[in-house]
Design a protein around this motif. Structure first.
Motif, short mmCIF file in Angstrom:
data_model
loop_
_atom_site.label_atom_id
_atom_site.label_comp_id
_atom_site.label_asym_id
_atom_site.label_seq_id
_atom_site.Cartn_x
_atom_site.Cartn_y
_atom_site.Cartn_z
N UNK A 53 0.69 -1.21 0.12
CA UNK A 53 -0.09 -0.03 0.11
C UNK A 53 0.85 1.28 -0.08
N UNK A 54 2.12 1.03 -0.15
CA UNK A 54 3.16 2.41 -0.17
C UNK A 54 2.95 3.13 -1.62
N UNK A 55 2.87 4.32 -1.49
CA UNK A 55 2.66 5.13 -2.60
C UNK A 55 4.23 5.15 -3.44
N UNK A 56 4.48 4.94 -4.62
CA UNK A 56 5.64 4.91 -5.38
C UNK A 56 5.68 6.01 -6.56
N UNK A 57 6.68 6.47 -6.58
CA UNK A 57 7.05 7.33 -7.79
C UNK A 57 8.28 6.70 -8.57
N UNK A 79 11.62 18.69 -7.37
CA UNK A 79 10.94 18.53 -5.99
C UNK A 79 9.80 19.24 -5.79
N UNK A 80 9.48 19.96 -6.67
CA UNK A 80 8.08 20.72 -6.76
C UNK A 80 7.06 19.75 -7.00
N UNK A 85 2.53 16.01 -5.79
CA UNK A 85 1.92 14.35 -6.12
C UNK A 85 2.20 13.55 -5.00
N UNK A 86 3.54 13.61 -4.31
CA UNK A 86 3.48 12.56 -3.34
C UNK A 86 2.97 12.95 -2.05
N UNK A 87 2.83 11.61 -1.31
CA UNK A 87 2.14 11.51 -0.09
C UNK A 87 3.30 11.17 0.90
N UNK A 88 3.17 11.53 2.01
CA UNK A 88 4.17 11.11 3.13
C UNK A 88 4.62 9.81 3.17
N UNK A 117 10.17 12.85 4.41
CA UNK A 117 9.49 11.56 4.36
C UNK A 117 9.23 10.86 3.05
N UNK A 118 10.51 10.91 2.29
CA UNK A 118 10.79 10.19 0.88
C UNK A 118 11.70 9.02 1.29
N UNK A 119 11.19 7.90 0.77
CA UNK A 119 12.38 6.80 0.78
C UNK A 119 12.89 6.83 -0.78
N UNK A 120 14.06 6.86 -0.77
CA UNK A 120 14.49 6.83 -2.25
C UNK A 120 15.40 5.42 -2.39
#
Length: 125
Positions: A53-57, A79-80, A85-88, A117-120
């Motif tokens: 259920x993790x949001x991914x980009x 970054x903008x 678009x991204x959720x925490x 709060x981004x995981x890269x």
């Protein structure tokens, strides 16, 4: 008449060593040692299970273009767009093209590191 030979004096190495030491001291004290920006890297386990259920980009990085979820953008706009678009807790998957150099990847990681709060995850080849 026989010519008198001039005796050459031996060259003293003491003064030469003193000059070298003073030059070394001068250059060491006059140079600046600046600390460049640090990028924190964390190694991930290849077998680690990730929640579904993790949001991914998905970000594709090439030497001249950047694609975020298939849309072409610039490194400055990443970054903008991710902020909008991204959720925490979003996981950003970074795919590298073959022509990428280390500086280009570092520039991207600095931009992504500024977002909380981004995981890269950088995908390997």
């Amino acid at each position: 008449m026989a010519r008198l030979r001039k005796r050459r004096r031996r060259l003293s190495m003491t003064s030469l060593i003193d000059v070298i030491f003073l030059l070394l001291l001068f250059f060491m004290l006059s140079s600046t040692f600046s600390k460049f920006a640090e990028v924190e890297l964390v190694a991930a386990q290849g077998n680690a299970a990730t929640p579904t259920d993790v949001s991914r980009a998905f970000l594709q990085l090439a030497s001249d273009t950047v694609r975020l979820n298939g849309d072409i953008t610039t490194l400055d706009n990443v970054a903008a767009l991710l902020r909008a678009q991204a959720k925490p807790g979003t996981e950003v998957l970074v795919s590298l093209q073959n022509d990428i150099n280390a500086q280009r990847l570092t520039d991207l990681l600095v931009v992504l590191g500024s977002l909380p709060d981004l995981s890269v995850t950088v995908l390997g080849s």
